[in-house]
Write a protein that holds these residues in place. Structure first.
Motif, PDB file in Angstrom:
ATOM      1  N   TYR A  35       9.449 -20.985  17.833  1.00  0.00           N
ATOM      2  CA  TYR A  35       9.933 -19.272  17.483  1.00  0.00           C
ATOM      3  C   TYR A  35      10.824 -18.845  16.074  1.00  0.00           C
ATOM      4  O   TYR A  35      11.009 -18.149  15.772  1.00  0.00           O
ATOM      5  CB  TYR A  35       9.796 -18.601  17.909  1.00  0.00           C
ATOM      6  N   TYR A  36      11.363 -20.116  16.620  1.00  0.00           N
ATOM      7  CA  TYR A  36      12.703 -20.320  15.241  1.00  0.00           C
ATOM      8  C   TYR A  36      12.384 -20.569  14.149  1.00  0.00           C
ATOM      9  O   TYR A  36      13.797 -20.913  12.668  1.00  0.00           O
ATOM     10  CB  TYR A  36      13.968 -20.380  15.967  1.00  0.00           C
ATOM     11  N   GLN A  37      11.518 -21.444  13.695  1.00  0.00           N
ATOM     12  CA  GLN A  37      10.479 -22.300  12.345  1.00  0.00           C
ATOM     13  C   GLN A  37      10.622 -20.737  11.702  1.00  0.00           C
ATOM     14  O   GLN A  37       9.891 -19.827  11.431  1.00  0.00           O
ATOM     15  CB  GLN A  37       9.814 -23.098  12.628  1.00  0.00           C
ATOM     16  N   ARG A  38      10.767 -21.825  10.079  1.00  0.00           N
ATOM     17  CA  ARG A  38      10.048 -20.784   8.887  1.00  0.00           C
ATOM     18  C   ARG A  38       8.684 -20.173   9.129  1.00  0.00           C
ATOM     19  O   ARG A  38       8.183 -20.833   9.881  1.00  0.00           O
ATOM     20  CB  ARG A  38       9.902 -21.429   7.202  1.00  0.00           C
ATOM     21  N   ASP A  39       8.323 -19.155   8.320  1.00  0.00           N
ATOM     22  CA  ASP A  39       6.930 -18.617   8.406  1.00  0.00           C
ATOM     23  C   ASP A  39       5.951 -19.689   8.131  1.00  0.00           C
ATOM     24  O   ASP A  39       5.189 -19.324   9.125  1.00  0.00           O
ATOM     25  CB  ASP A  39       6.859 -17.261   7.723  1.00  0.00           C
ATOM     26  N   GLU A  40       5.748 -20.377   7.029  1.00  0.00           N
ATOM     27  CA  GLU A  40       5.274 -20.976   7.060  1.00  0.00           C
ATOM     28  C   GLU A  40       4.360 -22.293   7.476  1.00  0.00           C
ATOM     29  O   GLU A  40       3.619 -22.356   7.446  1.00  0.00           O
ATOM     30  CB  GLU A  40       5.851 -21.879   5.669  1.00  0.00           C
ATOM     31  N   ILE A  41       5.862 -22.416   8.990  1.00  0.00           N
ATOM     32  CA  ILE A  41       5.255 -23.457   9.480  1.00  0.00           C
ATOM     33  C   ILE A  41       4.878 -22.506  10.734  1.00  0.00           C
ATOM     34  O   ILE A  41       3.431 -23.456  11.489  1.00  0.00           O
ATOM     35  CB  ILE A  41       6.885 -24.578  10.229  1.00  0.00           C
ATOM     36  N   GLN A  42       5.238 -21.277  11.343  1.00  0.00           N
ATOM     37  CA  GLN A  42       4.239 -20.404  12.430  1.00  0.00           C
ATOM     38  C   GLN A  42       3.055 -20.269  12.048  1.00  0.00           C
ATOM     39  O   GLN A  42       1.919 -20.318  12.809  1.00  0.00           O
ATOM     40  CB  GLN A  42       5.328 -19.878  12.854  1.00  0.00           C
ATOM     41  N   GLU A  43       2.544 -20.381  11.290  1.00  0.00           N
ATOM     42  CA  GLU A  43       1.092 -19.771  10.182  1.00  0.00           C
ATOM     43  C   GLU A  43       0.399 -21.347  10.504  1.00  0.00           C
ATOM     44  O   GLU A  43      -0.986 -20.902  11.071  1.00  0.00           O
ATOM     45  CB  GLU A  43       1.478 -19.672   8.495  1.00  0.00           C
ATOM     46  N   VAL A  44       1.267 -22.025  10.488  1.00  0.00           N
ATOM     47  CA  VAL A  44       0.048 -23.468  10.724  1.00  0.00           C
ATOM     48  C   VAL A  44       0.050 -23.863  11.916  1.00  0.00           C
ATOM     49  O   VAL A  44      -0.600 -25.009  12.143  1.00  0.00           O
ATOM     50  CB  VAL A  44       0.327 -24.790  10.013  1.00  0.00           C
ATOM     51  N   ALA A  45       0.453 -23.808  12.883  1.00  0.00           N
ATOM     52  CA  ALA A  45       0.753 -24.060  14.429  1.00  0.00           C
ATOM     53  C   ALA A  45      -0.517 -24.405  14.960  1.00  0.00           C
ATOM     54  O   ALA A  45      -0.765 -23.047  15.123  1.00  0.00           O
ATOM     55  CB  ALA A  45       2.453 -23.856  14.782  1.00  0.00           C
ATOM     56  N   ASP A  46      -0.550 -24.651  16.322  1.00  0.00           N
ATOM     57  CA  ASP A  46      -1.433 -25.181  16.785  1.00  0.00           C
ATOM     58  C   ASP A  46      -0.574 -23.805  17.898  1.00  0.00           C
ATOM     59  O   ASP A  46      -1.745 -22.905  18.622  1.00  0.00           O
ATOM     60  CB  ASP A  46      -1.501 -26.378  17.242  1.00  0.00           C
ATOM     61  N   PHE A  47       0.441 -24.144  17.752  1.00  0.00           N
ATOM     62  CA  PHE A  47       1.149 -23.119  19.913  1.00  0.00           C
ATOM     63  C   PHE A  47       2.476 -23.136  18.911  1.00  0.00           C
ATOM     64  O   PHE A  47       3.400 -23.546  18.225  1.00  0.00           O
ATOM     65  CB  PHE A  47       1.332 -23.760  20.777  1.00  0.00           C
ATOM     66  N   ARG A  48       2.322 -21.558  18.405  1.00  0.00           N
ATOM     67  CA  ARG A  48       4.271 -21.216  18.741  1.00  0.00           C
ATOM     68  C   ARG A  48       4.571 -20.290  20.336  1.00  0.00           C
ATOM     69  O   ARG A  48       3.892 -20.483  21.063  1.00  0.00           O
ATOM     70  CB  ARG A  48       3.833 -20.121  17.561  1.00  0.00           C
ATOM     71  N   GLY A  49       5.733 -21.561  20.461  1.00  0.00           N
ATOM     72  CA  GLY A  49       6.567 -20.599  21.940  1.00  0.00           C
ATOM     73  C   GLY A  49       8.412 -21.173  21.754  1.00  0.00           C
ATOM     74  O   GLY A  49       8.442 -21.120  20.919  1.00  0.00           O
ATOM     75  N   ASP A  50       8.333 -20.318  23.048  1.00  0.00           N
ATOM     76  CA  ASP A  50      10.244 -21.304  23.124  1.00  0.00           C
ATOM     77  C   ASP A  50       9.951 -23.001  23.412  1.00  0.00           C
ATOM     78  O   ASP A  50       9.004 -23.056  24.190  1.00  0.00           O
ATOM     79  CB  ASP A  50      10.595 -20.272  23.965  1.00  0.00           C
ATOM     80  N   SER A  51      11.395 -22.904  24.033  1.00  0.00           N
ATOM     81  CA  SER A  51      11.247 -24.585  24.416  1.00  0.00           C
ATOM     82  C   SER A  51      10.305 -24.337  25.542  1.00  0.00           C
ATOM     83  O   SER A  51       9.664 -25.978  26.012  1.00  0.00           O
ATOM     84  CB  SER A  51      12.726 -24.823  24.563  1.00  0.00           C
ATOM     85  N   PHE A  52      10.499 -23.609  26.580  1.00  0.00           N
ATOM     86  CA  PHE A  52      10.006 -23.835  28.028  1.00  0.00           C
ATOM     87  C   PHE A  52       7.685 -23.569  27.608  1.00  0.00           C
ATOM     88  O   PHE A  52       7.064 -25.086  28.100  1.00  0.00           O
ATOM     89  CB  PHE A  52      10.507 -22.587  29.315  1.00  0.00           C
ATOM     90  N   LEU A  53       7.557 -22.969  27.183  1.00  0.00           N
ATOM     91  CA  LEU A  53       6.357 -23.029  26.942  1.00  0.00           C
ATOM     92  C   LEU A  53       6.080 -24.410  25.941  1.00  0.00           C
ATOM     93  O   LEU A  53       4.729 -25.108  25.901  1.00  0.00           O
ATOM     94  CB  LEU A  53       5.552 -21.548  25.900  1.00  0.00           C
ATOM     95  N   LEU A  54       6.651 -24.055  25.049  1.00  0.00           N
ATOM     96  CA  LEU A  54       6.028 -25.829  24.111  1.00  0.00           C
ATOM     97  C   LEU A  54       6.689 -27.496  24.734  1.00  0.00           C
ATOM     98  O   LEU A  54       5.746 -28.185  24.760  1.00  0.00           O
ATOM     99  CB  LEU A  54       7.320 -26.140  22.856  1.00  0.00           C
ATOM    100  N   ALA A  55       7.267 -26.582  25.886  1.00  0.00           N
ATOM    101  CA  ALA A  55       7.478 -27.921  26.989  1.00  0.00           C
ATOM    102  C   ALA A  55       6.334 -28.296  27.417  1.00  0.00           C
ATOM    103  O   ALA A  55       5.646 -29.615  28.072  1.00  0.00           O
ATOM    104  CB  ALA A  55       8.819 -27.989  28.139  1.00  0.00           C
TER     105      ALA A  55
END
Length: 312
Positions: A35-55
Motif C-alpha cells: 500500500y505504500y507504493q506509488r499510485d502507478e505501481i498500485q494501479e497495475v498490481a494483481d494484489f495490493r495489501g499490507d505485508s501480512f496479506l501479501l505474505a
C-alpha cells in the motif's frame, strides 16, 4: 510546455502498461504491491495489501514468478514462503532502515540473557533475524501473536513503537528492542494538533508504528489495512491520516466521497518510493534483481512465518 510533458508521460505510461501485460503473460508472473507504493505501481498490481496479506498471497500463488513491489525484506518473505518460485523486485536498493536496526549478534545476546523468553519479530525484518525468531507478526496481528505464545516473557524486535502499543494490550512481560520506522516516527503531537485545529470535523486514524504519544491521540489505531477498512465503513466523511501517504491510493479508491488529509507532508517512505513503472517493466524483462535467501536461513525463517500464518 507542462501540458506537453504530462501528455508525453501519460503516453509513456500507457506503453509501459501494455508491455507489462505482455511480459506478465509470457512469464506467468503475479505482481504484488504494498500500500505504500506509488499510485502507478498500485494501479497495475494483481494484489495490493499490507505485508501480512501479501505474505499470504505469496504463499498461495500458482504463478511461476512473483514480482514484489515493496522493500527488500518483503521480497525475502515471499521467497521464504514460496521457495520454488522466482521472486524479483524492481529495485534492490529498496531497503528498510528499521529492519537494519537489529543485528543477529545483538538478538542472540538478548536471547542468552533471557533464555525463557519467546522471540516475536515484526515482519519488517531481515531473513537472518526471522531465522532467530520463534514467531513473526505484522501490525495487523501483533497483539494476537504475542498473546498466543507460551510463557509470560517476550523479546520483541525491532519496532519499539509497535512494541509499546502491544504492551498496552497484553499481560506478558516484553523486552523491547530500540528500533523504529523513520517515516512513522517523524510524526509529532504538534503535527497532529495543528491538523486537528485546521480540520475540526476530521477523525484521526493512526498506525501503531507512530510514537506512543501520537498514537494516544488517535480516534482509531490500526494497521494499514485496518485503517483503510475503518475509513471505508465509518460514517465520518473526513480523516486525518497518520500513516505512509501511499495509502491514499486505496483510501480514495474505497471511499471516493470522503476527504483524506495526511497528518504531515513527511509521511513518505523514500525506500518504498524508489520503485516505479519503468523499473517494474525492466525487472520482468531482465528477470533481475532476484531475491536469494540461503536455504539454511530460509528453512529457519519459514517456521516463524508459517507459525504467524496459523494464528487465528
Amino acid at each position: 510546455m507542462e501540458a506537453l510533458a504530462l501528455e508525453r508521460k501519460a503516453e509513456q505510461n500507457r506503453e509501459l502498461r501494455e508491455r507489462l501485460l505482455q511480459l506478465k503473460k509470457e512469464r506467468n508472473a503475479i505482481i504484488l504491491a504494498h500500500y505504500y507504493q506509488r499510485d502507478e505501481i498500485q494501479e497495475v498490481a494483481d494484489f495490493r495489501g499490507d505485508s501480512f496479506l501479501l505474505a499470504q498471497k505469496a504463499a498461495q500463488t500458482d504463478a511461476d514468478v512473483i514480482v514484489f513491489c515493496g522493500v527488500h525484506f518483503m521480497g525475502e518473505s515471499a521467497k521464504i514462503l514460496a521457495p520454488n518460485k522466482t521472486v524479483i523486485i524492481p529495485d534492490e536498493r529498496a531497503g528498510c532502515p528499521m529492519a537494519d536496526m537489529v543485528s543477529v549478534d545483538g538478538l542472540r545476546k538478548l536471547k542468552a540473557q533471557h533464555p525463557n523468553a519467546k522471540v516475536v519479530t515484526y515482519i519488517n525484518s531481515s531473513a537472518e533475524i526471522k531465522a532467530e525468531t520463534d514467531i513473526c507478526c505484522t501490525s495487523a496481528n501483533a497483539v494476537k501473536v504475542v498473546n498466543s505464545v507460551e510463557g509470560d516473557e517476550v523479546i520483541w524486535v525491532p519496532d519499539k513503537n509497535l512494541g509499546h502499543y502491544v504492551q498496552q494490550n497484553t499481560d506478558k512481560k516484553m523486552i523491547i528492542w530500540e528500533g523504529y520506522c523513520n517515516t512513522h516516527d517523524m510524526l509529532t503531537v504538534k503535527d497532529v494538533e495543528e491538523m486537528k485545529a485546521k480540520y475540526p470535523n476530521a477523525q484521526f486514524v493512526v498506525h501503531p508504528e507512530c510514537r506512543p504519544e501520537v498514537v494516544e491521540l488517535g480516534d482509531f489505531v490500526g494497521s494499514t489495512t485496518a485503517i483503510i477498512k475503518y475509513c471505508k465503513e465509518s460514517d465520518c466523511q473526513e480523516f486525518i491520516v497518520g500513516t505512509e501517504d501511499g495509502t491514499g491510493y486505496q483510501l480514495r479508491l474505497d471511499s471516493p466521497g470522503k476527504t483524506f488529509h495526511f497528518a504531515s507532508k513527511y509521511l513518505v517512505c523514500p525506500n518504498m518510493k524508489v520503485n516505479n513503472l519503468k523499473k517494474l517493466v525492466k525487472c520482468l524483462e531482465t528477470m533481475q534483481p532476484q531475491i536469494y535467501v540461503p536455504p539454511h536461513v530460509a528453512d529457519q525463517a519459514r517456521l516463524s512465518l508459517e507459525r504467524m500464518l496459523l494464528v487465528k
